[in-house]
Design a protein around this motif. Structure first.
Motif, mmCIF file in Angstrom:
data_model
loop_
_atom_site.group_PDB
_atom_site.id
_atom_site.type_symbol
_atom_site.label_atom_id
_atom_site.label_comp_id
_atom_site.label_asym_id
_atom_site.label_seq_id
_atom_site.Cartn_x
_atom_site.Cartn_y
_atom_site.Cartn_z
ATOM 1 N N TYR A 6 0.834 -1.204 0.000
ATOM 2 C CA TYR A 6 0.000 0.000 0.000
ATOM 3 C C TYR A 6 0.869 1.255 0.000
ATOM 4 N N PHE A 38 1.150 4.062 -2.894
ATOM 5 C CA PHE A 38 0.827 5.444 -2.569
ATOM 6 C C PHE A 38 2.008 6.364 -2.865
ATOM 7 N N ASN A 43 2.356 7.846 -6.423
ATOM 8 C CA ASN A 43 1.561 9.041 -6.699
ATOM 9 C C ASN A 43 2.231 10.291 -6.134
ATOM 10 N N ASN A 84 -8.526 13.418 -7.050
ATOM 11 C CA ASN A 84 -9.281 13.275 -5.804
ATOM 12 C C ASN A 84 -10.516 12.391 -5.981
ATOM 13 N N LEU A 123 -9.371 8.759 -6.237
ATOM 14 C CA LEU A 123 -8.945 8.238 -4.940
ATOM 15 C C LEU A 123 -10.144 7.950 -4.043
ATOM 16 N N ASN A 132 -9.609 4.119 -3.968
ATOM 17 C CA ASN A 132 -8.645 3.829 -2.911
ATOM 18 C C ASN A 132 -9.397 3.634 -1.600
ATOM 19 N N GLY A 160 -8.110 2.567 1.121
ATOM 20 C CA GLY A 160 -7.196 2.584 2.239
ATOM 21 C C GLY A 160 -6.594 1.216 2.482
ATOM 22 N N THR A 187 -8.491 4.891 5.964
ATOM 23 C CA THR A 187 -8.324 5.851 4.858
ATOM 24 C C THR A 187 -7.679 7.151 5.320
ATOM 25 N N ARG A 199 -5.097 8.504 2.798
ATOM 26 C CA ARG A 199 -5.790 8.926 1.583
ATOM 27 C C ARG A 199 -6.537 10.234 1.793
ATOM 28 N N ASP A 200 -7.271 10.342 2.884
ATOM 29 C CA ASP A 200 -8.095 11.525 3.138
ATOM 30 C C ASP A 200 -7.240 12.771 3.339
ATOM 31 N N ILE A 251 -5.965 13.880 -0.036
ATOM 32 C CA ILE A 251 -7.045 14.528 -0.772
ATOM 33 C C ILE A 251 -7.268 15.949 -0.248
#
Length: 352
Positions: free
Chosen positions: A41, A45, A48, A87, A90, A94, A96, A101, A104-105, A108
């Motif tokens: 993961y 990530f 990106n 965004n 994702l 995504n 998480g 998450t 990720r959050d 974003i």
């Protein structure tokens, strides 16, 4: 004050472009999948994040070398679209890691902050033409607001970095942290200083064309205040990096802008006074030989004082053009020499 030089027809205000953002592209986005390990993961990530950081450096380099407003505007719109798409993807794909998450959050949220700052102009420092039409107090308010928004933007970046560490720690992992300061934040703060001095200097050009003595005096007073502010901040910034070239360039440029007061003030006031005197004579009755002689004398005096002023003024513009271009070269070199990001994704995070 570039647009009033002798070759002003070839140099537009729109050449003055300093464009700073954190993320300027999107990477190859991984679609929804179940990650078997936290390492997978993190690696995914990382691709990106590291890709967009590299894209930022590449774009910053090209925007410094090609200061075209049309390109800047187009690129800003393109970035907004890409970040919005990123965004959305994702959020949809995504999920998480094990339903977590948090990383990720936060990513974003930072992307959204970038979008907001592009839309409200915080990260686009090229609106000299617009700023020069405003009053001095309005300019001061705009500059303070833009700078505070820039600080808030990098607070969001800091929040993301802290969240990233928390996320990693919860899985007994650590992110590799650089030994130096945040190069992007430092560079942006240096650029806002350069921008602020150019804004008020452009206003000075505007009042010179308007032959506005009070406006000229007000501009010089604001330049003096900004000059001191820049000296104070650059004195603090000089300890941030071993490479002080950009810091030094800002000091040199600010010193030059501030030095114009002693060279121009008396000449400008004499020129404007003679212009106003000539306008009064034009409206008077020129029926007598004495009146005509006085008018002709005033014309000669006006031309002499105008030429004296613009002789110094244009010389300063030429020197300023060189310092301005030198600053751009320094900024470009600073990014190239100091803005390096790891390309080895496997080293992005590691286990205890």
């Amino acid at each position: 004050m570039k647009k009033f030089t002798s070759n002003s027809g070839q140099k537009s205000l729109l050449q003055k472009v300093v464009f700073f953002i954190l993320f300027v592209g999107t990477s190859t986005i991984s679609y929804s999948q179940d990650y078997r390990t936290i390492e997978a993961y993190m690696d995914d990530f990382a691709k990106n994040e590291l890709y967009v950081k590299k894209s930022f450096m590449d774009y910053s380099q090209t925007i410094v070398e090609s200061q075209l407003y049309s390109r800047t505007k187009y690129t800003a719109e393109r970035i907004i679209t890409k970040l919005e798409n990123l965004n959305n993807i994702l959020l949809k794909t995504n999920k998480g890691y094990e339903g977590n998450t948090l990383l990720r959050d936060s990513f974003i949220a930072m992307n959204q902050k970038t979008i907001d700052c592009l839309k409200n102009g915080t990260l686009i420092l090229n609106d000299y033409d617009y700023q020069s039409t405003l009053s001095i107090p309005e300019i001061g308010e705009n500059l303070n607001r833009k700078e505070s928004q820039l600080v808030a933007y990098y607070e969001e970046v800091k929040n993301y970095e802290n969240t990233k560490k928390m996320f990693a720690a919860s899985y007994k992992m650590h992110f590799k942290s650089g030994k130096g300061k945040n190069i992007l934040k430092y560079n942006a703060y240096q650029n806002i200083l350069f921008y602020k001095m150019n804004v008020i200097d452009e206003k000075l050009s505007w009042v010179v064309t308007a032959k506005d003595k009070k406006g000229f005096s007000d501009c010089m007073d604001m330049i003096a205040l900004m000059h001191q502010e820049i000296l104070n901040k650059t004195n603090e910034y000089k300890f941030e990096f071993k490479d002080t070239s950009l810091n030094d360039a800002n000091v040199t440029y600010a010193d030059f802008i501030a030095s114009q007061k002693d060279k121009l003030s008396d000449l400008f006031n004499d020129y404007v006074d003679e212009y106003n005197n000539l306008q009064a004579l034009k409206n008077a009755n020129l029926q007598t030989k004495e009146a005509i002689a006085a008018y002709n004398s005033a014309v000669n005096s006006y031309n002499a004082k105008k030429n004296s002023f613009y002789s110094v003024f244009n010389s300063l513009q030429s020197n300023k053009d060189k310092l301005y271009n030198d600053w751009l070269v320094t900024n470009s070199a600073f990014l190239k020499n100091n803005g390096k990001f790891d390309s080895i994704y496997e080293q992005y995070a590691f286990n205890d």
